[in-house]
Structures are given as structure tokens and as C-alpha cells.
Motif scaffolding. Structure first.
Motif, PDB file in Angstrom:
ATOM      1  N   GLY A 150     -19.287  16.834  40.604  1.00  0.00           N
ATOM      2  CA  GLY A 150     -18.691  17.132  41.910  1.00  0.00           C
ATOM      3  C   GLY A 150     -19.725  17.057  42.990  1.00  0.00           C
TER       4      GLY A 150
ATOM      5  N   GLU B  34      -3.978  20.276  52.325  1.00  0.00           N
ATOM      6  CA  GLU B  34      -3.819  19.559  53.592  1.00  0.00           C
ATOM      7  C   GLU B  34      -2.432  18.941  53.777  1.00  0.00           C
ATOM      8  OE1 GLU B  34      -5.974  18.820  51.210  1.00  0.00           O
ATOM      9  OE2 GLU B  34      -5.533  16.777  50.535  1.00  0.00           O
TER      10      GLU B  34
ATOM     11  N   LEU C 265     -11.554  23.755  53.177  1.00  0.00           N
ATOM     12  CA  LEU C 265     -12.929  23.344  53.441  1.00  0.00           C
ATOM     13  C   LEU C 265     -12.937  22.052  54.256  1.00  0.00           C
ATOM     14  CD1 LEU C 265     -14.487  23.968  49.922  1.00  0.00           C
ATOM     15  CD2 LEU C 265     -14.640  25.422  51.938  1.00  0.00           C
TER      16      LEU C 265
ATOM     17  N   GLY D 184     -14.385  16.244  58.625  1.00  0.00           N
ATOM     18  CA  GLY D 184     -13.153  16.376  59.401  1.00  0.00           C
ATOM     19  C   GLY D 184     -12.204  15.202  59.185  1.00  0.00           C
TER      20      GLY D 184
HETATM   21  O1  PRT Z   1     -14.182  19.961  39.237  1.00  0.00           O
HETATM   22  P1  PRT Z   1     -14.687  21.130  40.003  1.00  0.00           P
HETATM   23  O2  PRT Z   1     -13.725  22.299  40.049  1.00  0.00           O
HETATM   24  O3  PRT Z   1     -16.070  21.517  39.556  1.00  0.00           O
HETATM   25  O4  PRT Z   1     -14.882  20.602  41.517  1.00  0.00           O
HETATM   26  P2  PRT Z   1     -14.062  20.870  42.872  1.00  0.00           P
HETATM   27  O5  PRT Z   1     -13.212  19.678  43.121  1.00  0.00           O
HETATM   28  O6  PRT Z   1     -13.442  22.215  42.904  1.00  0.00           O
HETATM   29  O7  PRT Z   1     -15.262  20.974  43.911  1.00  0.00           O
HETATM   30  P3  PRT Z   1     -15.945  19.866  44.836  1.00  0.00           P
HETATM   31  O8  PRT Z   1     -16.890  19.043  44.048  1.00  0.00           O
HETATM   32  O9  PRT Z   1     -14.957  19.175  45.719  1.00  0.00           O
HETATM   33  O10 PRT Z   1     -16.767  20.860  45.793  1.00  0.00           O
HETATM   34  C1  PRT Z   1     -17.748  21.719  45.295  1.00  0.00           C
HETATM   35  C2  PRT Z   1     -18.320  22.520  46.447  1.00  0.00           C
HETATM   36  O11 PRT Z   1     -18.872  21.618  47.411  1.00  0.00           O
HETATM   37  C3  PRT Z   1     -17.334  23.351  47.239  1.00  0.00           C
HETATM   38  O12 PRT Z   1     -17.043  24.603  46.640  1.00  0.00           O
HETATM   39  C4  PRT Z   1     -18.055  23.532  48.567  1.00  0.00           C
HETATM   40  O13 PRT Z   1     -18.970  24.611  48.480  1.00  0.00           O
HETATM   41  C5  PRT Z   1     -18.859  22.230  48.703  1.00  0.00           C
HETATM   42  N1  PRT Z   1     -18.260  21.271  49.674  1.00  0.00           N
HETATM   43  C6  PRT Z   1     -18.945  20.691  50.690  1.00  0.00           C
HETATM   44  C7  PRT Z   1     -16.992  20.805  49.714  1.00  0.00           C
HETATM   45  C8  PRT Z   1     -16.909  19.929  50.800  1.00  0.00           C
HETATM   46  N2  PRT Z   1     -18.132  19.859  51.374  1.00  0.00           N
HETATM   47  C9  PRT Z   1     -15.657  19.254  51.075  1.00  0.00           C
HETATM   48  N3  PRT Z   1     -15.585  18.503  52.047  1.00  0.00           N
HETATM   49  N4  PRT Z   1     -15.928  21.022  48.908  1.00  0.00           N
HETATM   50  C10 PRT Z   1     -14.783  20.375  49.169  1.00  0.00           C
HETATM   51  N5  PRT Z   1     -14.585  19.514  50.220  1.00  0.00           N
HETATM   52  C11 PRT Z   1     -13.232  18.885  50.326  1.00  0.00           C
HETATM   53  C12 PRT Z   1     -12.222  19.740  51.089  1.00  0.00           C
HETATM   54  O14 PRT Z   1     -11.582  20.632  50.209  1.00  0.00           O
HETATM   55  C13 PRT Z   1     -11.259  18.666  51.625  1.00  0.00           C
HETATM   56  O15 PRT Z   1     -10.337  18.262  50.650  1.00  0.00           O
HETATM   57  O16 PRT Z   1     -13.328  17.657  51.020  1.00  0.00           O
HETATM   58  C14 PRT Z   1     -12.185  17.511  51.899  1.00  0.00           C
HETATM   59  C15 PRT Z   1     -12.633  17.574  53.327  1.00  0.00           C
HETATM   60  O17 PRT Z   1     -13.751  16.758  53.544  1.00  0.00           O
HETATM   61  P4  PRT Z   1     -13.912  15.988  54.932  1.00  0.00           P
HETATM   62  O18 PRT Z   1     -15.264  15.349  54.850  1.00  0.00           O
HETATM   63  O19 PRT Z   1     -12.813  14.984  55.020  1.00  0.00           O
HETATM   64  O20 PRT Z   1     -13.839  17.016  56.041  1.00  0.00           O
END
Ligand code: PRT
Ligand code: ZN
Length: 301
Positions: free
Chosen positions: A17, A158, A172, A176
Motif C-alpha cells: 500500500g 466518495e 482521506l 484532491g
Molecule cells: O490493504 P491495506 O488495508 O493495508 O491498505 P489500505 O487500502 O487501507 O491503505 P492505503 O495503502 O490506501 O493507505 C495507507 C495509509 O496511507 C493511510 O492510512 C493514510 O495514512 C496514508 N495515505 C496517504 C492515504 C492517502 N494518502 C490517500 N490519498 N490513504 C488513502 N488515500 C486514499 C483516500 O482514501 C482516497 O480514496 O486516496 C484517495 C484520495 O487521494 P487523492 O490523491 O485523490 O486526494
């Protein structure tokens, strides 16, 4: 245990991730050598009594809480949500946060559909807000004294407004782009987040504590050098004060005499902030010459 009786430390990181590459890179920079085969769940440290467990990020707080692992690297968002959930269940401080790490930056934000008017937290009154972070959202709503319904989802937050499941979301955000693609606008930041290192609370046996302290010292060193640069330059004595003030994040530059001249000296300094071209141009304008900027490989306070 290693053959000489040293206990092995277990550190949990995300398997696959957003935090995985940076976490493995941090450990490599701390001097850890390990071999990793695809789909392997544990990487055994070859030159340190440190084993790395590769798991889903959501499982990391519980692994540390249950003493399966001594340490864990996970997003502050996950740690805080878990801490609030445990607090609500009457369990306090299930783990200790020992260090903020300089990656995984994002924010937990409330967003509303583009066409919805938003004039501050009161605009959220009476709305349904979809999130995977119900405790963090609830805390923020309580602080703002806003009454809204928290709709807990397990993912794809979303699209909740377009599916008619909520009028707003709390998720998160980093660039954006996801919000924009779903015609949502960021309205409030509930939490700023980044990766953090957590550990089991309470003291462990001394050999284990000793290795944890060493690792923390190295992690601190790695973080400090990431943006640091070593600058060397020649400066007229008369401009020393002005030039020293221009060196970003440097407290005590070393001043050395130069053979054959009294008017100029050599200045060496570790700059703990990024050194931009503009900084170098400023130094040159102030009279500096022979400016060299070098990367810093390792640093211990
Ligand atoms: O499989 P696993 O459960 O281990 O992974 P996961 O899918 O739950 O987590 P992952 O890898 O997505 O994220 C791990 C951690 O990275 C999160 O807990 C945050 O602390 C950090 N992190 C940093 C983010 C982001 N940036 C992020 N942008 N986690 C998630 N996002 C997602 C957000 O949820 C949304 O869907 O990305 C999307 C938004 O991104 P933008 O760039 O379009 O704004
Ligand atoms: Zn996850």
C-alpha cells in the motif's frame, strides 16, 4: 531469540500500500539487511535482531496492542481512530506513539457536493456524513457542536452522495483528485495525518529496549538527513554575518581560514532545510564564491 540470546524485535508495517515502500526504505537506511520473497509475511533481519511483519495497515494497531509486535508503522489516522474506539470501549492508551515519520502525508477531510452551499460547520447540521472514520468524525462534530448523522461505511466513501446514502463525506485526501472526480469540494480538515511509529506501552526487557532505542536513534538520523545538505563556500569576512543568515536551517557554521588571504574565509554548514537555487543566488549576491552543495549521508546528534 538469536543464537547469542538477544531477543528479536518485531515490527509491523503495511504489506502492500501507500506506506510500504517508504517504510522499507526507512529500515534499509537504518542499516537493516533482509531478504524479501514475494508473498512472504515476515522478513528476517540478517544483521539486526529485528524482524518485519508485513500485514494490512488496519491490523497493525491491534498487533502492537496485543504484544504480538513490539513496534508498528501506520498512519496517524488509523492510530487515532483506533485509540478513540478503544477509549469509547473503556480501554486507555493501548499503545504509545513514539515518533512522527515524514511520509504518508494526507488529511481526513469533510467534503460536500459541488452544488451544495457551504458556510462553515453549521451547514452540516442534520446531514448524513459517510465515513470509514466514525470516531474521528464524531469527535470533530462534538467539538464544533454540530448535530449530524455519522454513516459508517467500509470503503468507497466518495460515491456515497451520488448513491443517495449521504449528503457529505469524511475521507482521506492527498491531491484532491478523487474528490474532484466525484464532484465533491473539500470543506473542513478533521485531522492532518502522516505515518507514525507506535510501540507497546510499558517497559520491555532491557536488551529489547536497548535495540529499540538504537533503532529510534537511527530513524531520527535518517529523517534529519533527508532534507539536509552540506554547504561549503568562500565568503568575504565583511559579509560573514549576512551570508550566515542566508544559510537555511543552519545554526553554527564552521568558519575556517583560507591560505594566502585574510579577507576571505571558508564557511562549512549543515543546512537542515532544502537548499534552493534562489538561496545559492542570494549567497552569490552577498559575495560568496566557490559554492558547493553536498548531500548528507548519515547524521547523529
Ligand atoms: O490493504 P491495506 O488495508 O493495508 O491498505 P489500505 O487500502 O487501507 O491503505 P492505503 O495503502 O490506501 O493507505 C495507507 C495509509 O496511507 C493511510 O492510512 C493514510 O495514512 C496514508 N495515505 C496517504 C492515504 C492517502 N494518502 C490517500 N490519498 N490513504 C488513502 N488515500 C486514499 C483516500 O482514501 C482516497 O480514496 O486516496 C484517495 C484520495 O487521494 P487523492 O490523491 O485523490 O486526494
Ligand atoms: Zn487498510
Amino acid at each position: 531469540m538469536t543464537p547469542d540470546g538477544t531477543p528479536r524485535i518485531k515490527l509491523a508495517i503495511q504489506k502492500s500500500g501507500r506506506l510500504t515502500d517508504n517504510s522499507l526504505d526507512l529500515l534499509t537506511r537504518c542499516g537493516l539487511k533482509y531478504s524479501r520473497r514475494k508473498d512472504q509475511l515476515v522478513c528476517f533481519g540478517e544483521n539486526m535482531p529485528l524482524d518485519v511483519l508485513l500485514v494490512r495497515d488496519d491490523d497493525i494497531p491491534a498487533l502492537v496492542e496485543d504484544d504480538v509486535c513490539d513496534l508498528g508503522i501506520v498512519g496517524f489516522n488509523v492510530v487515532e481512530e483506533r485509540r478513540l474506539a478503544r477509549l469509547a470501549a473503556g480501554v486507555s492508551s493501548p499503545f504509545e506513539q513514539v515518533m512522527s515519520l515524514d511520509y504518508g502525508r494526507c488529511r481526513l477531510s469533510i467534503a460536500v457536493p459541488e452544488q451544495r452551499r457551504y458556510d462553515g460547520p453549521r451547514s452540516l447540521s442534520g446531514l448524513r456524513i459517510a465515513t470509514t472514520y466514525p470516531h474521528l468524525l464524531r469527535r470533530w462534530l462534538d467539538e464544533q457542536q454540530v448535530e449530524a448523522e455519522v454513516v459508517t461505511l467500509s470503503g468507497s466513501v466518495e460515491i456515497a452522495p451520488s448513491l443517495g446514502r449521504a449528503e457529505a463525506i469524511c475521507d482521506l485526501v492527498s491531491t484532491g483528485a478523487t474528490l474532484a472526480a466525484n464532484r465533491l469540494v473539500e470543506a473542513e480538515v478533521v485531522l492532518d495525518s502522516h505515518a507514525v511509529l507506535i510501540r507497546t506501552p510499558g517497559l520491555l526487557e532491557s536488551a529489547r529496549e536497548e535495540w529499540i532505542s538504537r533503532l529510534l536513534l537511527r530513524m531520527n538520523g535518517v529523517q534529519q538527513v533527508r532534507e539536509s545538505k552540506y554547504i561549503m563556500l568562500h565568503a568575504p569576512r565583511s559579509a560573514l554575518e549576512q551570508i550566515s543568515a542566508l544559510l537555511p536551517g543552519s545554526e553554527h557554521p564552521t568558519i575556517l581560514p583560507l591560505e594566502g588571504t585574510d579577507e576571505k574565509v571558508a564557511v562549512h554548514a549543515v543546512c537542515r532545510e532544502n537548499v534552493f537555487w534562489e538561496t545559492l543566488e542570494g549567497l552569490k549576491a552577498a559575495g560568496a564564491s566557490a559554492i558547493l552543495v553536498l548531500p548528507v549521508e548519515k547524521m547523529l546528534p
